[in-house]
Every structure is written in structure tokens, then in C-alpha cells.
Design a protein around this motif. Structure first.
Motif, PDB file in Angstrom:
ATOM      1  N   ASP A  75     -13.807  11.408 -38.589  1.00 41.26           N
ATOM      2  CA  ASP A  75     -12.713  12.023 -37.853  1.00 41.26           C
ATOM      3  C   ASP A  75     -11.889  10.990 -37.086  1.00 41.26           C
ATOM      4  N   ASP A  76     -12.527   9.879 -36.657  1.00 47.07           N
ATOM      5  CA  ASP A  76     -11.811   8.887 -35.873  1.00 47.07           C
ATOM      6  C   ASP A  76     -10.713   8.209 -36.682  1.00 47.07           C
ATOM      7  N   THR A  77     -10.802   8.238 -38.000  1.00 45.90           N
ATOM      8  CA  THR A  77      -9.795   7.542 -38.804  1.00 45.90           C
ATOM      9  C   THR A  77      -8.437   8.216 -38.714  1.00 45.90           C
ATOM     10  N   THR A  78      -8.390   9.507 -38.398  1.00 45.34           N
ATOM     11  CA  THR A  78      -7.107  10.199 -38.374  1.00 45.34           C
ATOM     12  C   THR A  78      -6.235   9.748 -37.224  1.00 45.34           C
ATOM     13  N   SER A  79      -6.824   9.174 -36.189  1.00 44.82           N
ATOM     14  CA  SER A  79      -6.034   8.707 -35.057  1.00 44.82           C
ATOM     15  C   SER A  79      -6.017   7.186 -34.966  1.00 44.82           C
ATOM     16  N   ALA A  80      -6.585   6.518 -35.938  1.00 42.75           N
ATOM     17  CA  ALA A  80      -6.644   5.060 -35.913  1.00 42.75           C
ATOM     18  C   ALA A  80      -5.264   4.465 -36.164  1.00 42.75           C
ATOM     19  N   LYS A  81      -5.048   3.258 -35.656  1.00 47.63           N
ATOM     20  CA  LYS A  81      -3.810   2.550 -35.941  1.00 47.63           C
ATOM     21  C   LYS A  81      -3.779   2.217 -37.426  1.00 47.63           C
ATOM     22  N   ILE A  82      -2.646   2.507 -38.056  1.00 47.56           N
ATOM     23  CA  ILE A  82      -2.539   2.299 -39.497  1.00 47.56           C
ATOM     24  C   ILE A  82      -2.191   0.838 -39.765  1.00 47.56           C
ATOM     25  N   PRO A  83      -3.037   0.108 -40.481  1.00 49.73           N
ATOM     26  CA  PRO A  83      -2.791  -1.318 -40.725  1.00 49.73           C
ATOM     27  C   PRO A  83      -1.523  -1.552 -41.544  1.00 49.73           C
ATOM     28  N   ALA A  84      -0.858  -2.670 -41.274  1.00 50.21           N
ATOM     29  CA  ALA A  84       0.310  -3.050 -42.065  1.00 50.21           C
ATOM     30  C   ALA A  84      -0.097  -3.201 -43.522  1.00 50.21           C
ATOM     31  N   TYR A 108       9.153  18.623 -54.144  1.00 49.92           N
ATOM     32  CA  TYR A 108       9.066  19.656 -53.110  1.00 49.92           C
ATOM     33  C   TYR A 108       8.779  19.067 -51.733  1.00 49.92           C
ATOM     34  N   LEU A 109       7.730  18.246 -51.628  1.00 49.58           N
ATOM     35  CA  LEU A 109       7.397  17.650 -50.334  1.00 49.58           C
ATOM     36  C   LEU A 109       8.505  16.710 -49.868  1.00 49.58           C
ATOM     37  N   LYS A 110       9.054  15.937 -50.787  1.00 51.86           N
ATOM     38  CA  LYS A 110      10.144  15.029 -50.438  1.00 51.86           C
ATOM     39  C   LYS A 110      11.336  15.793 -49.875  1.00 51.86           C
ATOM     40  N   THR A 111      11.637  16.946 -50.457  1.00 52.21           N
ATOM     41  CA  THR A 111      12.764  17.759 -49.992  1.00 52.21           C
ATOM     42  C   THR A 111      12.509  18.307 -48.596  1.00 52.21           C
ATOM     43  N   ILE A 112      11.303  18.833 -48.376  1.00 57.53           N
ATOM     44  CA  ILE A 112      10.947  19.372 -47.061  1.00 57.53           C
ATOM     45  C   ILE A 112      11.074  18.287 -45.990  1.00 57.53           C
ATOM     46  N   LEU A 113      10.514  17.107 -46.255  1.00 56.32           N
ATOM     47  CA  LEU A 113      10.544  16.026 -45.276  1.00 56.32           C
ATOM     48  C   LEU A 113      11.969  15.516 -45.048  1.00 56.32           C
ATOM     49  N   LYS A 114      12.750  15.433 -46.106  1.00 57.76           N
ATOM     50  CA  LYS A 114      14.127  14.946 -45.966  1.00 57.76           C
ATOM     51  C   LYS A 114      14.963  15.888 -45.115  1.00 57.76           C
ATOM     52  N   LEU A 115      14.868  17.184 -45.372  1.00 53.33           N
ATOM     53  CA  LEU A 115      15.656  18.153 -44.613  1.00 53.33           C
ATOM     54  C   LEU A 115      15.318  18.100 -43.127  1.00 53.33           C
ATOM     55  N   ALA A 116      14.044  17.865 -42.840  1.00 53.53           N
ATOM     56  CA  ALA A 116      13.591  17.859 -41.447  1.00 53.53           C
ATOM     57  C   ALA A 116      13.736  16.497 -40.785  1.00 53.53           C
ATOM     58  N   GLY A 117      14.174  15.488 -41.530  1.00 57.36           N
ATOM     59  CA  GLY A 117      14.272  14.152 -40.979  1.00 57.36           C
ATOM     60  C   GLY A 117      12.925  13.494 -40.765  1.00 57.36           C
ATOM     61  N   GLU A 118      11.894  13.995 -41.467  1.00 57.38           N
ATOM     62  CA  GLU A 118      10.536  13.469 -41.326  1.00 57.38           C
ATOM     63  C   GLU A 118      10.216  12.383 -42.350  1.00 57.38           C
ATOM     64  N   ASP A 119      11.227  11.987 -43.118  1.00 56.17           N
ATOM     65  CA  ASP A 119      11.009  10.952 -44.140  1.00 56.17           C
ATOM     66  C   ASP A 119      11.442   9.572 -43.647  1.00 56.17           C
ATOM     67  N   GLN A 120      11.574   9.425 -42.342  1.00 58.68           N
ATOM     68  CA  GLN A 120      12.016   8.163 -41.771  1.00 58.68           C
ATOM     69  C   GLN A 120      10.873   7.455 -41.035  1.00 58.68           C
ATOM     70  N   ASN A 121      10.961   6.119 -41.013  1.00 60.56           N
ATOM     71  CA  ASN A 121      10.068   5.294 -40.190  1.00 60.56           C
ATOM     72  C   ASN A 121       8.581   5.539 -40.444  1.00 60.56           C
ATOM     73  N   PHE A 122       8.214   5.605 -41.702  1.00 61.84           N
ATOM     74  CA  PHE A 122       6.788   5.689 -42.028  1.00 61.84           C
ATOM     75  C   PHE A 122       6.103   4.385 -41.602  1.00 61.84           C
ATOM     76  N   TYR A 159       0.943  11.773 -42.490  1.00 58.42           N
ATOM     77  CA  TYR A 159       1.759  12.450 -43.499  1.00 58.42           C
ATOM     78  C   TYR A 159       1.619  13.973 -43.378  1.00 58.42           C
ATOM     79  N   ILE A 160       0.404  14.449 -43.179  1.00 57.67           N
ATOM     80  CA  ILE A 160       0.179  15.886 -43.031  1.00 57.67           C
ATOM     81  C   ILE A 160       0.947  16.429 -41.828  1.00 57.67           C
ATOM     82  N   ALA A 161       0.920  15.701 -40.711  1.00 56.93           N
ATOM     83  CA  ALA A 161       1.658  16.139 -39.522  1.00 56.93           C
ATOM     84  C   ALA A 161       3.148  16.253 -39.825  1.00 56.93           C
ATOM     85  N   ARG A 162       3.674  15.321 -40.605  1.00 56.82           N
ATOM     86  CA  ARG A 162       5.096  15.374 -40.982  1.00 56.82           C
ATOM     87  C   ARG A 162       5.391  16.600 -41.845  1.00 56.82           C
ATOM     88  N   VAL A 163       4.484  16.921 -42.748  1.00 58.86           N
ATOM     89  CA  VAL A 163       4.683  18.096 -43.600  1.00 58.86           C
ATOM     90  C   VAL A 163       4.677  19.376 -42.767  1.00 58.86           C
TER      91      VAL A 163
END
Length: 347
Positions: free
Chosen positions: A37-46, A58-72, A251-255
Motif C-alpha cells: 500500500d505504501d507504493t501508492t503514495s511513494a515519490k515516483i522516480p524519474a 476513451y481514457l485519453k479523451t476523458i483525461l484531455k477534456l478534464a485537463g488531467e493529461d498534463q504534467n505527468f 493515473y487512477i486519481a486522474r481518471v
């Protein structure tokens, strides 16, 4: 993927249905305990890469409309699929880390001992599959009238699941109908040509068919939770990798937030999907989005388990899977808190 019948199972040509409002609900039970469970809040390595399987963008469209496809904070590599079964093949080949499928491919993956697990899920308020009759057919007014009729659906897909469950509710079995096993994109031709009396269709195929065949009718709608559910699934390798597991949590949070946005802006999702992609008139597109009803992100495994188990049993009885499965083993609970938090922030 496997059958005790002799007919081959064709690859899925599914047309997806858009969801509306998002919220978190249900309580966890019976799922796998998460060991990381700790991995879900871990800092994501470069340099982290998350390989995502998408269906018709479908997912790309949902994220784009919501502006959630930026700054991954990681790189997202998308692979495009038309339906769940081809995506399962990609999981089997190790070419993707995560993606989304319906209830049926999830059952087939478990029955095939694939190392994929559902980590998030949502369900629309209303079913997407409709029972559509051939032109001028007045004999079929509902599911119970299918006895002895030729019904087209694609084996091993959500269409068959909808049919199995609907028949079961009216005391019928798959053996009571004559199956016409075709990709969903060929159903209209089968209805028009007389090789099928009824079909399981989804939008936009339903609207296209009825526009060309106004004497055809939608006489019933599928309504079980498994007819309305989709799941984010991930491989055991991805979940065991701290970097990928953390990226998946983001990614799940963005969806989740993406669905919250589209629920508040139904005209945008109607335009982006049903008008721009499926070429339907805007008024019909808005009608469809409204008809889908609200979308609920569920806390896994929750109330879906009971109906998912019933569906798995029906597939086994129909000879679609080689052995009974315990569907509670399909779910991993580690992202429930992320789903709930994202649902609150996006509402």
C-alpha cells in the motif's frame, strides 16, 4: 479464449459507452490484501514508464477534456485496442501494465490464470446493452420472447454476459436460443438479412441501425451491475514494481477526477465522443449521455462481487470457461483510498 463448444470465439469489436457523474461508494470485503500500500503514495522516480491499454482512445479523451493529461510525473505510453479480449492478449504478451476491461474479460482472465487484477472500478446507473429486433419483427417484445429465436451477439464479450443474465432472469438458458456468433459491428447486417431475429447492441450502433431500419425496435435493456461495470486492471509485475504502482495510483486519481469533470460537462463528452468520433447528431448524442445515467466509482470489491460471481457461474454453465472461479480473488484493494479521495476532490 476457451470453450467447451466447437464454435470459435471471435475477437471483440465493442463500441464503448460514455459514463456521467462520479462518486465513491460501497464498502470493501473479500478482496486480496495489498502487500504494498505504501507504493501508492511513494515519490515516483524519474524515468518511470506506465504502459496503458486504452479502448478507442476513451481514457485519453476523458483525461484531455478534464485537463488531467498534463504534467505527468512519469511517461505514459498508450496502446490502442478495440475491446477487452485483444487487451487480455496484450497483457499475456507483457506489452502493457494496465488498462480497462468490462466484467466479462475480467472473468475470462481469471479463468485463464492470467496475472491481472482489478484495482479500480466504475459502473453506470443504466445498462448500455439493448435487445434490438430485426426490421418489422413483432414477435419479440422482451427477453422471454427469445426462446427459439436467432440471437446475434459476440461470444465471450459483455454482449453475451448481458444475454446470459437477462435469460436467467426470465427462466431461460442460452440453449433456449439459437446463437448467431458475430462481431457486434456485423449485427446490423445479420438483422437486415434475416439471419438473426434479435441482437445485443450498444451505442452508437443502436442509433445507426434504427436510423436505417425504423421498424426495428429496442425492446429491452440490460440492467445488471455486471452489464454496467468497467475495471482498471493491472499486472502483478506492475503492482510489484514500486515505481509503476505509484504511477498507477496517480493515473487512477486522474481518471476519477476526469469522470467527475465530464459528469459536470455532459455536452463536452457528447460532442467529443458521440459527435466527433461516432458522427451522431448532437441532439442524439446528448440523449445518449443523459440516458447512461450517473457513473459511480466503487470501493473494491464491494457489492459487485455477488453479481460477478453469478455471471462467472453462468459462463461456466454455458461452457465458456473450463472451471468455476472464485471472483473475489479478482480484486486488489490498495487503491480504494486514492479513488475515494480523488472522488471528493473532483466533485
Amino acid at each position: 479464449m476457451f470453450r467447451r463448444r466447437t464454435k470459435p470465439m471471435l475477437s471483440l469489436a465493442m463500441v464503448l459507452v460514455v459514463m456521467a457523474c462520479v462518486c465513491a461508494s460501497v464498502t470493501p470485503a473479500l478482496a486480496r490484501e495489498s502487500a504494498a500500500d505504501d507504493t501508492t503514495s511513494a515519490k515516483i522516480p524519474a524515468g518511470t514508464v506506465l504502459r496503458v491499454g486504452d479502448q478507442l482512445d476513451y481514457l485519453k479523451t476523458i483525461l484531455k477534456l478534464a485537463g488531467e493529461d498534463q504534467n505527468f510525473p512519469y511517461k505514459v505510453e498508450y496502446s490502442a485496442f478495440v475491446g477487452g479480449p485483444p487487451m487480455l492478449q496484450a497483457f499475456q504478451a507483457g506489452s502493457i501494465d494496465t488498462g480497462f476491461v468490462g466484467s466479462t474479460p475480467l472473468i475470462f482472465a481469471q479463468a485463464a490464470n492470467q496475472d491481472v487484477t482489478a484495482v479500480a472500478g466504475w459502473a453506470t446507473a443504466n445498462g448500455s446493452y439493448g435487445l434490438v429486433t430485426s426490421p418489422g419483427n413483432s414477435d419479440i417484445k422482451g427477453w422471454k420472447d427469445l426462446k427459439g429465436k436467432k440471437v446475434t451477439y459476440q461470444q465471450g464479450t459483455a454482449g453475451e454476459a448481458a444475454l446470459l443474465q437477462a435469460l436467467d432472469k426470465v427462466g431461460l438458458q442460452l440453449s433456449d436460443v439459437t446463437p448467431v456468433n458475430l462481431p457486434i459491428t456485423q449485427a446490423a447486417a445479420a438483422l437486415q438479412g434475416g439471419s438473426a431475429d434479435a441482437a445485443l447492441l450498444v451505442e452508437p450502433l443502436t442509433s445507426v441501425y434504427l436510423a436505417a431500419n425504423p421498424t426495428g425496435k429496442v425492446v429491452a435493456k440490460a440492467s445488471e451491475i455486471t452489464d454496467r461495470s468497467s475495471f482498471v486492471v493491472a499486472t502483478e509485475d506492475a503492482l510489484g514494481d514500486k515505481a509503476k504502482a505509484a504511477a498507477l495510483g496517480d493515473y487512477i486519481a486522474r481518471v476519477v477526477r476526469g469522470f467527475a469533470y465530464t459528469s459536470a460537462h455532459p455536452d463536452e463528452i457528447a460532442q467529443a465522443v458521440y459527435v466527433n468520433q461516432y458522427k451522431l447528431p448532437l441532439d442524439r448524442a446528448l440523449e445518449i449521455v443523459k440516458g447512461n445515467g450517473g457513473t459511480t466509482f466503487v470501493t473494491l470489491p464491494g457489492t459487485v462481487v455477488k453479481q460477478q460471481q453469478k455471471l462467472a457461474n453462468l459462463f461456466y454453465a454455458a461452457g465458456e470457461i473450463p472451471a468455476k472461479v472464485k471472483v473475489s480473488e479478482e480484486f486488489d484493494t490498495r487503491y480504494n483510498a486514492i479513488v475515494a479521495a480523488a472522488g471528493k476532490s473532483g466533485s
